[in-house]
Motif scaffolding. Structure first.
Motif: not given
Length: 79
Positions: A57-60, A66-73
């Motif tokens: 998870v990371d904010f601009s 807010l960006g989120t990355r899932i384990g699948s990419g």
């Protein structure tokens, strides 16, 4: 003190982010939450698909997104 049940114990994951707008995002297991520090409100903003997890998870820079990355990419963006 932050009580965070379900936080995945993996050194390589980035599961906590604090924005310049004073909002905290945290990933717990397969759910993403934001905590608005000024009001104390906690809101669930996302959930990863069955069988996977949130890996980042990371904010601009301005805190608007807010960006989120899932384990699948896959990546999700929230405003």
């Amino acid at each position: 003190m932050l009580h965070a049940p379900g936080m995945v114990d993996d050194f390589y994951l980035n599961l906590l982010s604090w924005s310049v707008q004073n909002i905290v995002a945290i990933a717990l297991a397969k759910n993403t939450y934001i905590w608005k520090t000024d009001s104390g409100d906690v809101v669930q903003v996302g959930e990863s698909p069955k069988g996977t997890y949130i890996s980042l998870v990371d904010f601009s820079n301005d805190g608007s997104f807010l960006g989120t990355r899932i384990g699948s990419g896959e990546v999700e963006l929230w405003d």
